[in-house]
Design a protein around this motif. Structure first.
Motif, PDB file in Angstrom:
ATOM      1  N   GLY A 312      20.432  13.059  37.857  1.00 51.30           N
ATOM      2  CA  GLY A 312      19.744  14.191  38.470  1.00 51.30           C
ATOM      3  C   GLY A 312      18.416  14.528  37.812  1.00 51.30           C
ATOM      4  N   THR A 313      18.244  14.111  36.547  1.00 49.54           N
ATOM      5  CA  THR A 313      17.022  14.461  35.809  1.00 49.54           C
ATOM      6  C   THR A 313      15.945  13.402  35.958  1.00 49.54           C
ATOM      7  OG1 THR A 313      18.396  15.643  34.191  1.00 49.54           O
ATOM      8  CG2 THR A 313      16.127  15.160  33.546  1.00 49.54           C
ATOM      9  N   SER A 445      21.270  24.778  43.991  1.00 48.91           N
ATOM     10  CA  SER A 445      20.124  23.914  44.241  1.00 48.91           C
ATOM     11  C   SER A 445      19.920  23.013  43.028  1.00 48.91           C
ATOM     12  CB  SER A 445      18.878  24.764  44.467  1.00 48.91           C
ATOM     13  OG  SER A 445      18.568  25.488  43.283  1.00 48.91           O
ATOM     14  N   PRO A 446      19.101  21.953  43.164  1.00 52.45           N
ATOM     15  CA  PRO A 446      18.812  21.110  41.989  1.00 52.45           C
ATOM     16  C   PRO A 446      18.247  21.903  40.814  1.00 52.45           C
ATOM     17  CG  PRO A 446      18.104  20.000  43.989  1.00 52.45           C
ATOM     18  CD  PRO A 446      18.545  21.367  44.403  1.00 52.45           C
TER      19      PRO A 446
END
Length: 513
Positions: A312-313, A445-446
């Motif tokens: 995700g990063t 959310s992200p």
């Protein structure tokens, strides 16, 4: 053989994670259900390590490890033949008991190595075992692919034969249990296996320590209450069932307290007094329990979230993120023995523990600052450095555990090990709830997930810094930390070994011989 036995128990214990995606797809599970299975995997390890510690002190490592390895096949087969979520949960809860194998080898290794070498010996043992989780992550998907014989899902993705993989790990462990029983012994020839008078509960040596023990036992049942609440939240059962489970867990705590009272009754009623030489401080056990919360507890939690964190990063696919994240667990092969070796060589096991724990806390606080703007190789190096201090801290913890009180080493190791799982369940629960808390109950959310990851690393970092200062100011250097013999072995070696010969057994001939 004990090092490899521990390796196998961790392969079995962590055989879910590398196959989770396929299992999720096969059963149509939600993300919350998969996360719940991960928590179930470490839940019953808490009481199991306490019980295994008691059995270990009473019956010895050989029999205890053999039975645990053979038991491993049962939950593996239950999970591998599951037809629904309920059976998956039952299988995973039962598999958590296999994680208690760690405790057995701590006592076995302590019987075979002197205090001056105990750090490195226990570190290699612990490192081999924890490496089992990484070995499972690397090998099981490949093996699962081989035995799927090229089959594809409706979406065109390769299928994994996860059922055969999980059943196979359990069967291999059971077969190794038979081999283990026939090839090991509890201690070297000429030594005595020291046992407590009763293994029903931990023996303490002062009245104040008894009440301290009662306080420190509470989180062992309390964290299982948290798990019961978590299972209710994902709809595994209703609120009434949760209350029944809570009542049972309260009963478990009271039963454990009663057993501790039975063991220490003479002390508490004034009938027994321990001479100063035979006393130990339970506060030392409590500090070791807290160190294992922040190092091993955080390791189990980080191993579970690190692949998703990197995916995700940074712009990585799941396979790349998984490979990078696995470096955290692979460090165990050198980090845990490294921590034990540093503890052996530095001259102070207490200061080693404090420094490693402080560096771990600082590492987690820095990890909390990692964002997509970071240089990816820099983030990987930071992760591996933090991993070193976490696992070296685990090694230094169990360089001290066998030196607290020899005759109850199994129970001390069981309690300290159980607290590692208390930390894992606590951290994993916080991790699963942080996005919901920060997002106000909405789908995160992200940006909210990134904020939750930062908060998660900061919580682990602050906890580690606090425990590091407790190590400096409360933990005491164990007596005989670098001696040639364990507590009580000097007396064993001073006793003359008198041979008794079949042909001439008179007193005079023995004296002459």
């Amino acid at each position: 053989m004990t090092w490899f036995a521990f390796f196998l128990t961790f392969v079995v214990w962590f055989n879910l994670a590398p196959l989770a995606t396929q299992i999720k797809a096969d059963f149509g599970l939600e993300e919350s259900q998969i996360r719940t299975l991960a928590i179930c995997n470490v839940a019953l390890t808490v009481p199991a390590r306490i019980i295994i510690g008691m059995l270990l002190d009473r019956y010895g490592p050989r029999i205890t490890y053999t039975l645990l390895l053979m038991y491993a096949a049962i939950p593996c087969l239950i999970f591998a033949t599951a037809q629904g979520f309920t059976q998956l949960v039952v299988g995973r809860l039962m598999l958590g008991i296999v994680g208690a194998g760690f405790v057995i080898g701590i006592r076995m290794v302590a019987e075979w190595f002197p205090p001056k070498e105990i750090g490195l010996a226990e570190g290699i043992y612990g490192g081999w075992g924890n490496f089992g989780s990484a070995a499972a992550a690397f090998t099981l998907p490949t093996i699962g692919g081989w035995f799927a014989f090229g089959a594809l899902s409706p979406g065109g993705d390769p299928l994994l034969n996860w059922r055969l993989c999980i059943a196979g790990t359990g069967i291999i462990a059971a077969l190794y249990g038979i081999l283990y029983y026939n090839n090991v012994q509890d201690h070297p020839p000429g030594k005595t296996y020291r046992k407590p008078k009763s293994a029903r509960g931990i023996e303490v040596t002062t009245k104040k320590d008894f009440w301290f023990l009662m306080v420190m036992n509470a989180p062992l049942s309390g964290i299982l209450m948290v798990l019961a609440w978590r299972l209710k939240k994902v709809g595994f059962y209703g609120v009434n069932t949760m209350y029944i489970v809570w009542a049972c867990l309260l009963g478990l705590y009271l039963f454990q307290a009663y057993n501790c009272w039975v063991v220490n009754k003479d002390l508490m009623t004034g009938k027994k007094h321990y001479p100063p030489k035979d006393r130990y401080r339970f506060s030392q056990v409590a500090i070791l329990e807290l160190t294992y919360v922040v190092n091993f507890g955080s390791e189990l939690a980080v191993v579970s979230m690190l692949p998703a964190f990197f995916e995700g990063t940074f712009p990585l696919n799941p396979a790349q993120a998984g490979m990078i994240a696995s470096s955290y667990a692979f460090m165990n092969l050198m980090s845990r023995p490294g921590g034990g070796l540093i503890s052996d060589k530095l001259g102070s096991r207490k200061n080693t523990m404090a420094v490693l724990t402080l560096c771990m806390g600082i590492g987690y606080l820095i990890l909390g600052t990692v964002t997509s703007s970071w240089w990816l190789p820099g983030a990987i190096i930071l992760t591996m450095a933090c991993s070193f201090f976490v696992q070296a801290g685990e090694g230094s913890t169990f360089a001290i555990v066998p030196l607290v009180k020899r005759r109850i080493t199994g129970q001390v190791a069981g309690n300290v090990g159980a607290y590692g799982n208390v930390g894992a369940v606590a951290y994993l629960t916080i991790f699963s709830l942080l996005p919901e808390w920060l997002g106000g109950g909405k789908d995160p959310s992200p940006a909210i997930i990134a904020q939750a990851n930062t908060a998660f690393f900061q919580i682990m970092g602050i906890m580690a810094v606090i425990v590091a200062f407790l190590c400096w100011f409360v933990l005491k250097e164990p007596e005989g930390s670098f001696a040639e013999h364990h507590e009580g072995e000097e007396e064993d070696h001073q006793l003359p070994h008198v041979p008794v010969m079949e042909s001439d057994t008179s007193v005079d001939s023995i004296a002459r011989g």
